[in-house]
Design an enzyme around this catalytic site. Structure first.
Site, PDB file in Angstrom:
ATOM      1  N   GLY A  27      12.934  -9.542 -21.668  1.00 56.98           N
ATOM      2  CA  GLY A  27      11.754 -10.267 -22.142  1.00 56.98           C
ATOM      3  C   GLY A  27      11.917 -11.771 -22.242  1.00 56.98           C
ATOM      4  N   LYS A  78      20.656   1.447 -23.406  1.00 54.42           N
ATOM      5  CA  LYS A  78      19.579   0.486 -23.184  1.00 54.42           C
ATOM      6  C   LYS A  78      19.974  -0.854 -23.781  1.00 54.42           C
ATOM      7  CE  LYS A  78      15.740  -1.920 -24.271  1.00 54.42           C
ATOM      8  NZ  LYS A  78      15.411  -2.803 -25.410  1.00 54.42           N
ATOM      9  N   ASP A  88      12.676   0.423 -23.632  1.00 53.36           N
ATOM     10  CA  ASP A  88      13.049   1.450 -24.605  1.00 53.36           C
ATOM     11  C   ASP A  88      12.579   2.825 -24.148  1.00 53.36           C
ATOM     12  OD1 ASP A  88      14.237  -0.369 -26.380  1.00 53.36           O
ATOM     13  OD2 ASP A  88      12.333  -0.771 -27.375  1.00 53.36           O
ATOM     14  N   GLY A 142      16.522  -7.265 -23.980  1.00 48.28           N
ATOM     15  CA  GLY A 142      16.533  -8.613 -23.419  1.00 48.28           C
ATOM     16  C   GLY A 142      17.140  -9.638 -24.350  1.00 48.28           C
ATOM     17  N   LYS A 161      11.845   0.668 -30.873  1.00 45.19           N
ATOM     18  CA  LYS A 161      13.141   1.300 -30.586  1.00 45.19           C
ATOM     19  C   LYS A 161      13.250   2.655 -31.277  1.00 45.19           C
ATOM     20  CE  LYS A 161      15.722  -2.966 -29.779  1.00 45.19           C
ATOM     21  NZ  LYS A 161      14.498  -3.759 -29.640  1.00 45.19           N
TER      22      LYS A 161
END
Length: 258
Positions: free
Chosen positions: A41, A7, A159, A10, A214
């Site tokens: 984001g 992952k 996430d 942003g 997270k």
């Protein structure tokens, strides 16, 4: 199938180093199949401001109206996704950009429509489709937009989307790539934590801010499926140490001995 789900947050996308992409290639050469789920984001915020569209956060999630969702989808599935695919392709990696809405990769439902609008949670992952791509040595790059049975689309926290994908694929590793080197305590990276220790560090304020969702997604993913550890790692450098092991902070299940 040795699968790693990565992952990319942003905040790190614009800072991903050449060493990061090289290490992705090295992981493939070691026999790992890789799926990347990305956020975006800051890019979304920039575009909303340019279009003078107001948005707000509720409990850390962006309240998503139909107007905001249109921008979120355009930025995530368009600009951000294709930029990441392009950088991977430069390394000779067969990356393919996908939205979670494609072939119902991410089925979703609203978390709380009254409070959050089109913000969703994953109800099912089309793992067969992703596994088919992996078997053909493609690297899927997935934007976290989900789709419901009524064809409404939903903005999903990246996430939790990544955690859902990792669980569905029975991934060996889930990596949260950020702009910090891991979980820090007294200025030093904590190499290993078990799930109980994570809760303690949240309570005492060592883990705070954007790191909390997270690690909570990490705890959720560790509670089910075959995942044994989750790593929080810096994307401004190689993912791999000199000995070939993953850098960062590894979170393991409570009963596992490190």
């Amino acid at each position: 199938m040795n699968t790693i789900v990565i992952k990319c947050g942003g905040s790190i996308l614009a800072k991903l180093s050449d060493e990061f992409f090289t290490s992705i290639k090295e992981l493939q050469q070691k026999g790992f199949q890789i799926v990347i789920v990305h956020g975006g984001g800051p890019e979304i915020e920039t575009m909303l401001n340019q279009l003078q569209i107001k948005s707000e956060f509720v409990n850390g999630l962006r309240r998503t109206t139909a107007e905001v969702l249109e921008v979120v989808e355009m930025v995530l599935s368009g600009k951000v996704n294709k930029s990441l695919v392009n950088n991977l392709s430069k390394m000779g990696i067969n990356a393919v950009g996908l939205a979670g809405t494609d072939v119902n990769i991410l089925s979703a439902k609203a978390i709380d429509y009254e409070k959050l609008g089109f913000v969703g949670e994953v109800t099912h992952v089309n793992s067969n489709f992703l596994e088919g791509l992996l078997r053909k040595n493609y690297l899927p790059v997935l934007s976290p937009i989900g789709i419901a049975d009524d064809f409404n689309k939903y903005n999903i926290n990246a996430d939790t989307a990544a955690a859902s994908v990792a669980i569905a694929l029975n991934a060996k590793h889930l990596l949260f790539v950020t702009d910090v080197s891991g979980i820090l305590k007294d200025g030093e990276v904590v190499p290993y934590l078990n799930t109980n220790e994570v809760d303690e560090l949240i309570e005492d304020g060592t883990i705070y801010g954007g790191m909390i969702p997270k690690v909570k997604a990490a705890l959720q993913a560790l509670s089910t499926g075959q995942l044994h550890e989750i790593t929080i790692i810096n994307g401004k450098d190689s993912l791999l140490a000199l000995d070939g092991s993953l850098k960062g902070t590894k979170i393991v299940k409570e009963l596992e001995v490190v």
